[in-house]
Design a protein around this motif. Structure first.
Motif, short mmCIF file in Angstrom:
data_model
loop_
_atom_site.label_atom_id
_atom_site.label_comp_id
_atom_site.label_asym_id
_atom_site.label_seq_id
_atom_site.Cartn_x
_atom_site.Cartn_y
_atom_site.Cartn_z
N GLN A 23 -57.61 3.62 78.78
CA GLN A 23 -59.07 3.50 78.91
C GLN A 23 -59.54 4.02 80.26
OE1 GLN A 23 -59.23 -0.74 77.96
NE2 GLN A 23 -60.52 -0.26 76.19
N LEU A 24 -58.78 3.74 81.31
CA LEU A 24 -59.14 4.26 82.63
C LEU A 24 -59.12 5.78 82.63
CD1 LEU A 24 -57.16 1.77 84.89
CD2 LEU A 24 -59.65 1.89 84.60
N ASN A 25 -58.16 6.38 81.96
CA ASN A 25 -58.11 7.84 81.86
C ASN A 25 -59.31 8.38 81.08
OD1 ASN A 25 -55.74 8.15 83.35
ND2 ASN A 25 -54.44 7.91 81.55
N ARG A 26 -59.69 7.70 80.00
CA ARG A 26 -60.86 8.14 79.24
C ARG A 26 -62.14 7.98 80.08
NH1 ARG A 26 -57.71 5.99 74.95
NH2 ARG A 26 -58.67 3.94 75.06
N TYR A 27 -62.23 6.89 80.83
CA TYR A 27 -63.39 6.68 81.71
C TYR A 27 -63.45 7.79 82.77
CZ TYR A 27 -66.66 4.46 84.92
OH TYR A 27 -67.74 4.21 85.74
N ASP A 28 -62.32 8.11 83.36
CA ASP A 28 -62.26 9.16 84.36
C ASP A 28 -62.76 10.48 83.78
OD1 ASP A 28 -61.32 10.16 87.04
OD2 ASP A 28 -60.05 11.38 85.73
N ARG A 29 -62.30 10.83 82.60
CA ARG A 29 -62.76 12.07 81.94
C ARG A 29 -64.25 12.01 81.66
NH1 ARG A 29 -60.75 13.38 76.80
NH2 ARG A 29 -61.75 15.38 77.16
N LEU A 30 -64.72 10.85 81.20
CA LEU A 30 -66.13 10.70 80.85
C LEU A 30 -67.03 10.93 82.06
CD1 LEU A 30 -68.35 9.84 78.82
CD2 LEU A 30 -67.94 7.49 79.53
N ILE A 31 -66.65 10.41 83.20
CA ILE A 31 -67.54 10.53 84.36
C ILE A 31 -67.32 11.81 85.16
CG2 ILE A 31 -67.86 8.04 84.53
CD1 ILE A 31 -66.01 8.09 87.00
N ASN A 32 -66.22 12.52 84.91
CA ASN A 32 -65.92 13.70 85.72
C ASN A 32 -65.98 15.04 84.99
OD1 ASN A 32 -65.38 12.63 88.39
ND2 ASN A 32 -63.72 11.54 87.39
N GLU A 33 -65.81 15.05 83.68
CA GLU A 33 -65.75 16.34 82.98
C GLU A 33 -67.10 16.93 82.58
OE1 GLU A 33 -62.86 16.64 79.88
OE2 GLU A 33 -61.24 15.99 81.20
N PRO A 34 -68.04 16.13 82.11
CA PRO A 34 -69.32 16.76 81.75
C PRO A 34 -69.94 17.43 82.98
CG PRO A 34 -69.21 14.55 80.86
CD PRO A 34 -68.05 14.70 81.79
N SER A 35 -70.51 18.60 82.78
CA SER A 35 -71.07 19.35 83.91
C SER A 35 -72.48 18.89 84.25
CB SER A 35 -71.07 20.84 83.60
OG SER A 35 -71.85 21.10 82.45
N ASN A 36 -73.08 18.08 83.42
CA ASN A 36 -74.46 17.64 83.63
C ASN A 36 -74.52 16.12 83.59
OD1 ASN A 36 -77.19 17.05 83.45
ND2 ASN A 36 -77.64 18.75 82.09
N ASP A 37 -74.89 15.50 84.71
CA ASP A 37 -74.99 14.04 84.76
C ASP A 37 -75.97 13.48 83.74
OD1 ASP A 37 -73.10 13.73 86.71
OD2 ASP A 37 -74.53 13.45 88.35
N TRP A 38 -76.98 14.26 83.42
CA TRP A 38 -77.94 13.77 82.43
C TRP A 38 -77.28 13.56 81.07
CZ3 TRP A 38 -82.27 11.41 83.23
CH2 TRP A 38 -82.98 11.64 84.40
N ASP A 39 -76.27 14.37 80.76
CA ASP A 39 -75.57 14.19 79.49
C ASP A 39 -74.97 12.79 79.41
OD1 ASP A 39 -76.13 16.72 78.54
OD2 ASP A 39 -74.26 17.57 79.29
N ILE A 40 -74.31 12.34 80.45
CA ILE A 40 -73.71 11.01 80.45
C ILE A 40 -74.79 9.95 80.24
CG2 ILE A 40 -72.42 9.31 81.81
CD1 ILE A 40 -71.21 11.76 83.34
N TYR A 41 -75.90 10.10 80.91
CA TYR A 41 -77.01 9.15 80.77
C TYR A 41 -77.54 9.14 79.34
CZ TYR A 41 -81.39 6.74 81.58
OH TYR A 41 -82.44 5.85 81.51
N TYR A 42 -77.74 10.31 78.76
CA TYR A 42 -78.24 10.40 77.39
C TYR A 42 -77.25 9.81 76.40
CZ TYR A 42 -81.91 13.56 79.09
OH TYR A 42 -82.97 14.11 79.74
N TRP A 43 -75.96 10.03 76.61
CA TRP A 43 -74.96 9.46 75.71
C TRP A 43 -74.92 7.94 75.84
CZ3 TRP A 43 -70.63 13.11 77.83
CH2 TRP A 43 -70.94 14.42 77.49
N ALA A 44 -74.99 7.44 77.07
CA ALA A 44 -74.92 5.99 77.31
C ALA A 44 -76.14 5.28 76.73
CB ALA A 44 -74.80 5.70 78.80
N THR A 45 -77.28 5.91 76.80
CA THR A 45 -78.51 5.30 76.28
C THR A 45 -78.75 5.65 74.82
OG1 THR A 45 -79.86 7.17 77.04
CG2 THR A 45 -79.62 5.27 78.55
N GLU A 46 -77.85 6.43 74.25
CA GLU A 46 -77.93 6.86 72.85
C GLU A 46 -79.15 7.71 72.55
OE1 GLU A 46 -76.01 3.94 69.98
OE2 GLU A 46 -76.62 2.57 71.60
#
Length: 88
Positions: A23-46
């Motif tokens: 899970q830590l490895n998946r979290y690391d990939r999730l926060i570091n691989e997307p090139s756009n921080d907004w993508d993470i926000y949009y995915w987290a907020t659905e």
């Protein structure tokens, strides 16, 4: 992006200590691989669907955390002292 800093740091404080190595490895990939921080926000907020490679239990945990069902005030990042506390 301030929204992600607050969201991800509070999520990390609450969850990292009990996550498995996978899970830590998946979290690391999730926060570091997307090139756009907004993508993470949009995915987290659905607001937008995540790519298949990021659809996993850690994103599900982040989505649930983002819903803030306890209605906690989340106005700033946590102090970093928690990083030096012994694991629970």
């Amino acid at each position: 992006m301030l929204e992600n800093c607050i969201l991800l740091s509070l999520f990390a404080k609450e969850n990292l200590g009990r996550m498995s190595e996978e899970q830590l490895n998946r979290y690391d990939r999730l926060i570091n691989e997307p090139s756009n921080d907004w993508d993470i926000y949009y995915w987290a907020t659905e607001a937008k669907p995540a790519p298949v490679e990021f659809e996993h239990d850690v994103l599900d945990m982040l989505r649930e955390f983002t819903k803030n069902r306890k209605r906690e005030q989340r106005l700033r990042q946590p102090d970093l002292e928690y990083l030096f506390e012994p694991p629970r």
